[in-house]
Design a protein around this motif. Sequence first.
Motif, short mmCIF file in Angstrom:
data_model
loop_
_atom_site.label_atom_id
_atom_site.label_comp_id
_atom_site.label_asym_id
_atom_site.label_seq_id
_atom_site.Cartn_x
_atom_site.Cartn_y
_atom_site.Cartn_z
N VAL A 1 -15.01 86.82 32.65
CA VAL A 1 -13.95 86.79 31.64
C VAL A 1 -12.59 86.58 32.30
N PHE A 2 -12.35 87.25 33.41
CA PHE A 2 -11.09 87.06 34.13
C PHE A 2 -10.95 85.63 34.64
N LEU A 3 -12.07 85.03 35.06
CA LEU A 3 -12.02 83.64 35.53
C LEU A 3 -11.58 82.70 34.41
N TRP A 4 -12.08 82.94 33.19
CA TRP A 4 -11.67 82.10 32.07
C TRP A 4 -10.19 82.34 31.73
N LYS A 5 -9.71 83.54 31.98
CA LYS A 5 -8.29 83.81 31.78
C LYS A 5 -7.46 83.00 32.77
N TYR B 1 -1.46 80.21 31.28
CA TYR B 1 -0.24 79.39 31.19
C TYR B 1 -0.06 78.52 32.43
N ASN B 2 -0.35 79.10 33.58
CA ASN B 2 -0.31 78.36 34.85
C ASN B 2 -1.71 78.18 35.42
N GLY B 3 -2.69 78.10 34.53
CA GLY B 3 -4.07 78.03 34.95
C GLY B 3 -4.51 76.66 35.39
N VAL B 4 -5.81 76.54 35.62
CA VAL B 4 -6.39 75.31 36.16
C VAL B 4 -6.17 74.13 35.23
N ILE B 5 -6.44 74.31 33.94
CA ILE B 5 -6.34 73.19 33.00
C ILE B 5 -4.89 72.74 32.85
N ASN B 6 -3.98 73.68 32.65
CA ASN B 6 -2.58 73.30 32.50
C ASN B 6 -2.02 72.66 33.77
N SER B 7 -2.39 73.18 34.92
CA SER B 7 -1.92 72.61 36.18
C SER B 7 -2.43 71.19 36.38
N THR B 8 -3.71 70.96 36.02
CA THR B 8 -4.28 69.62 36.16
C THR B 8 -3.61 68.63 35.21
N LEU B 9 -3.43 69.04 33.96
CA LEU B 9 -2.79 68.15 32.99
C LEU B 9 -1.34 67.86 33.37
N ASP B 10 -0.67 68.83 33.98
CA ASP B 10 0.71 68.62 34.40
C ASP B 10 0.78 67.66 35.59
N ILE B 11 -0.18 67.77 36.50
CA ILE B 11 -0.18 66.89 37.69
C ILE B 11 -0.40 65.44 37.28
N VAL B 12 -1.32 65.20 36.35
CA VAL B 12 -1.61 63.82 35.94
C VAL B 12 -0.60 63.31 34.92
N GLY B 13 0.34 64.16 34.50
CA GLY B 13 1.42 63.74 33.61
C GLY B 13 1.06 63.66 32.14
N LEU B 14 0.02 64.37 31.70
CA LEU B 14 -0.37 64.32 30.29
C LEU B 14 0.40 65.31 29.42
N ILE B 15 1.03 66.30 30.03
CA ILE B 15 1.80 67.28 29.26
C ILE B 15 3.15 67.50 29.93
N ASP B 16 4.16 67.84 29.12
CA ASP B 16 5.49 68.16 29.63
C ASP B 16 5.67 69.65 29.87
N GLN B 17 4.95 70.45 29.07
CA GLN B 17 5.01 71.90 29.23
C GLN B 17 3.61 72.46 29.02
N PRO B 18 3.31 73.60 29.64
CA PRO B 18 1.95 74.16 29.55
C PRO B 18 1.54 74.44 28.11
N LEU B 19 0.24 74.24 27.87
CA LEU B 19 -0.34 74.52 26.56
C LEU B 19 -0.69 76.00 26.46
N ASN B 20 -0.57 76.54 25.27
CA ASN B 20 -0.94 77.94 25.02
C ASN B 20 -2.40 77.98 24.60
N MET B 21 -3.28 78.26 25.56
CA MET B 21 -4.72 78.24 25.29
C MET B 21 -5.33 79.63 25.26
N LEU B 22 -4.51 80.67 25.43
CA LEU B 22 -5.00 82.04 25.36
C LEU B 22 -4.53 82.70 24.07
N ASN B 23 -5.02 83.91 23.84
CA ASN B 23 -4.61 84.73 22.69
C ASN B 23 -4.92 84.07 21.35
N ASN B 24 -6.08 83.40 21.28
CA ASN B 24 -6.50 82.80 20.02
C ASN B 24 -8.02 82.84 19.92
#
Length: 294
Positions: free
Chosen positions: A128-132, A137-160
Amino acid sequence: MAKATRWRNFTRSEAFSGYVLVSPTAIYAVLLLAAPLATIVAFSFFKDGYLTVIREFTLQNYVDTWSDPVFRAILLRSLFVSGMVTLTTVLIAFPIAYYISFNVSRSMKSRWLFLITIPFWTSYLIRVFLWKVILGYNGVINSTLDIVGLIDQPLNMLNNVQAIVVTLAHAYAPFAILPIFVALEKIDRALLEAGQDLGESRLMTFWRVTLPLAMPGVVAAVLIVFIPTIGDYVTPQLIGGGKVPMVANLIQARMLDLDNKPMGSAIAVSAMAIVTLVSLLFLFLNRRFLRVQK
């Protein structure tokens, strides 16, 4: 004398030997499962006192529980989340189990099953902690999307709810894959060949032969996933951030935070009753499905 003779014959029978073999497990189950459950049921009919439980019979706990709109809303959310987790898990597990059963060579199946059990090597809490970390906010998915330039700001993928469903589906996927695989392995391949020889397409053979014969495994997978996920406490607390509480979180709040054990027990018993009814309804619908298929 006759009673002594009957008792002597009974102690020498296979039935008595069977009772002796299962008695340690039965005693263990009674002490660690039935006794706590009976305590919870008993507490649900007691009155709450300040930092104590008044052992006087009452139904007010159930009246307060079912008249509370917060409980009804959280119960419906728990059923929805558990249903989504079950559906997602089974839809993912069935193709994997089907591929291993029908497309992997017999000598390689054990290796595939070994790989499926790897998640069990780590604690559920760690997963569960790994999925967190992955969805953070600064996790693996957001960091990857930011590096490839697909997002300007991190996506909120937690607390839902979506994050909770993804985490629970991953955690319980092996529990769904294994019973479905066992059911598929028991299918006589000659039946599938006979269906295709009679002119049926592979899709119709799957629908009329494979799926009905695999339904015991599917039913087992559904129950194995649905029943524990509706009472999960850790994932809504960590992945949901406490903002998407489920029944287990409500029980914890009543029993520990508010120190109202009778009310918490009434909520727990009510939730168990609802889960039992939903499970029985699913089993009934499954029987109707199999009758229609015949």
